[in-house]
Scaffold this motif. Structure first.
Motif, PDB file in Angstrom:
ATOM      1  N   ARG A  33       0.857  -1.206   0.015  1.00  0.00           N
ATOM      2  CA  ARG A  33       0.036  -0.026  -0.094  1.00  0.00           C
ATOM      3  C   ARG A  33       0.789   1.142   0.144  1.00  0.00           C
ATOM      4  NH1 ARG A  33      -3.874  -0.356   5.011  1.00  0.00           N
ATOM      5  NH2 ARG A  33      -2.044  -1.395   5.901  1.00  0.00           N
ATOM      6  N   GLU A  36      -0.403   6.992   1.699  1.00  0.00           N
ATOM      7  CA  GLU A  36      -2.023   7.352   2.141  1.00  0.00           C
ATOM      8  C   GLU A  36      -2.936   6.158   2.442  1.00  0.00           C
ATOM      9  OE1 GLU A  36       1.038  10.015   0.001  1.00  0.00           O
ATOM     10  OE2 GLU A  36       0.208   7.894  -0.399  1.00  0.00           O
ATOM     11  N   GLN A  37      -2.602   5.146   1.793  1.00  0.00           N
ATOM     12  CA  GLN A  37      -3.521   4.024   1.832  1.00  0.00           C
ATOM     13  C   GLN A  37      -3.455   3.603   3.200  1.00  0.00           C
ATOM     14  OE1 GLN A  37      -2.223   1.778  -1.561  1.00  0.00           O
ATOM     15  NE2 GLN A  37      -4.193   2.394  -2.623  1.00  0.00           N
ATOM     16  N   SER A  40      -5.163   5.863   5.910  1.00  0.00           N
ATOM     17  CA  SER A  40      -6.569   5.864   5.952  1.00  0.00           C
ATOM     18  C   SER A  40      -7.447   4.629   6.312  1.00  0.00           C
ATOM     19  CB  SER A  40      -6.958   6.495   4.583  1.00  0.00           C
ATOM     20  OG  SER A  40      -6.802   5.758   3.599  1.00  0.00           O
ATOM     21  N   GLY A  41      -6.265   3.425   6.509  1.00  0.00           N
ATOM     22  CA  GLY A  41      -6.819   1.947   6.412  1.00  0.00           C
ATOM     23  C   GLY A  41      -7.261   1.706   8.008  1.00  0.00           C
TER      24      GLY A  41
END
Length: 421
Positions: A33, A36-37, A40-41
């Motif tokens: 990932r 940013e992923q 926000s995960g």
């Protein structure tokens, strides 16, 4: 300079990548990932890091949150009374010699990955598989696999001699809460052991809000013996329902913890997690279809239940050991013999974590209960027990030997006939 590839961007993979980069190595990092992923995960774990593990980060200048993160100053241990509701059969606490810390891994891993890229590291973002490892093995002197997920994780054979369990021993429910009432006295990991039922943990940490503000919070982890009264999360539908069930269980089994959490809220909509872990150790070297070897790292090889809070610390220790051995190897080949020896060097420490964690998954034997009971009355004994979380070899040999438990207690001024039960 030799080129090294690391597949997996968790505690072990990122720390080793940054460490090698610090020493001038060309490193390719494969992450599933983007930063940013990750940010926000969903939350990933409770991620306690005790002092010695923190030092492996500080030596590389990776301790970006020391001045921000609320310190974990000690450990408070409780066993609820089996007959008197709302009371404790065992209760003691002690301070750690040096504080521990818990940084939301979404914050930590995203920042570390950005730091690695900013310092010139190559990052490949993809769902890595065996073909990925094959491609990297052609162009790199060493390929390390730092993820146990998917087909790539399964290329490492299970080590039956070091893996007593074949199934998860706990079913887990985790939530990050803001607005938890602080415990009296010093901050601490609150460790509540309910024999035959499971465990309830609370631990302070640090995360960030969606607008980037720093937010102290509390990890709350329930570990349920499968099929027992805490095992109610298999069909949980959403975060709200998970929180309601967690609070209900805490009100019943650990009301002193429920009182701290009952008015709290989740840190964010994806601040919960349910899951289960099968404790196991895998053999360190796998052979790709081409015949080239790859070396496992971190939880690609050693997976323990989180009830002793050692996952992140063990990964940090693995990264430190591997870094030292790679630097020591210089221009010599990273052959199978070196790979096996590198893991065994790490296993010299990790075996104590694994043995201790596996022992706590079973009902405590009489000599262990005797130590816990005596720790209530003898601060020196409580202090020694609590500081074993920083250095698990300190739990041995008394953890596995009634005779050594007597010696351990006597050393701390606490002889007790309960050990002979």
């Amino acid at each position: 300079m030799r080129q090294i590839a690391i597949i997996g961007a968790g505690q072990a993979g990122l720390q080793l990548a940054l460490g090698l980069q610090h020493h001038g190595y060309q490193v390719t990092l494969v992450a599933d990932r983007t930063p940013e992923q990750v940010e926000s995960g969903r939350v990933m774990s409770t991620q306690a890091l005790f002092h010695d593990a923190c030092e492996t980060e500080r030596q590389l200048g990776l301790n970006f949150w020391d001045g921000l993160c609320p310190p974990i100053e000690g450990i408070a241990f409780s066993v609820p009374h089996p007959e008197l509701a709302g009371q404790k059969a065992v209760a003691f606490e002690a301070q750690l010699n040096d504080p521990a810390y818990s940084i939301d891994q979404r914050v930590k891993f995203a920042h570390w990955q950005r730091t690695f890229a900013e310092r010139g590291g190559q990052v490949m973002t993809e769902q890595a598989d065996v073909d990925t490892a094959e491609r990297l093995s052609v162009t790199h002197d060493l390929v390390l696999v730092a993820t146990g997920k998917g087909d790539l994780g399964r290329i490492f054979a299970r080590d039956e001699s070091r893996s007593p369990y074949n199934a998860p021993q706990r079913h887990l429910a985790l939530a990050y809460f803001k607005g938890v009432r602080p415990r009296p006295g010093h901050s601490a990991v609150s460790f509540n052991l309910i024999p035959g039922v499971g465990e309830v943990f609370l631990m302070p940490g640090l995360t960030r809000t969606g607008d980037g503000a720093w937010l102290p919070y509390e990890n709350v982890l329930i570990e349920a013996v499968p099929g027992g009264p805490l095992d109610v999360f298999g069909d949980v539908g959403d975060s709200g329902e998970q929180v309601r069930r967690m609070l209900s269980l805490m009100a019943t089994f650990t009301p002193w913890e429920y009182d701290r959490v009952k008015d709290a809220e989740l840190t964010d909509p994806v601040g919960t997690l349910v899951g289960r872990v099968t404790p196991q150790v895998r053999r360190p070297v796998a052979t790709l279809p081409s015949g080239r070897p790859v070396l496992g790292l971190g939880d690609a090889l050693v997976v323990n239940d989180p009830l002793t809070g050692q996952g992140a610390g063990s990964a940090a220790r693995a990264a430190a050991v591997y870094l030292e051995r790679i630097l020591w190897q210089r221009e010599r080949p990273f052959d199978r013999s070196w790979m096996h020896d590198t893991f065994e060097d790490y296993w010299g420490y990790a075996r104590y974590v694994t043995q201790w964690t596996n022992a706590l998954l079973a009902p405590p034997p009489p000599h262990v209960l005797g130590v816990l009971d005596a720790a209530q009355r003898h601060p020196s004994l409580a202090h020694a027990f609590v500081n074993g979380f920083n250095h698990p070899p300190q739990f041995f040999p008394w953890l596995t030997s009634p005779q050594e438990a007597v010696t351990f207690m006597t050393r701390h001024g606490a002889p007790s006939p309960a050990v002979h039960a």
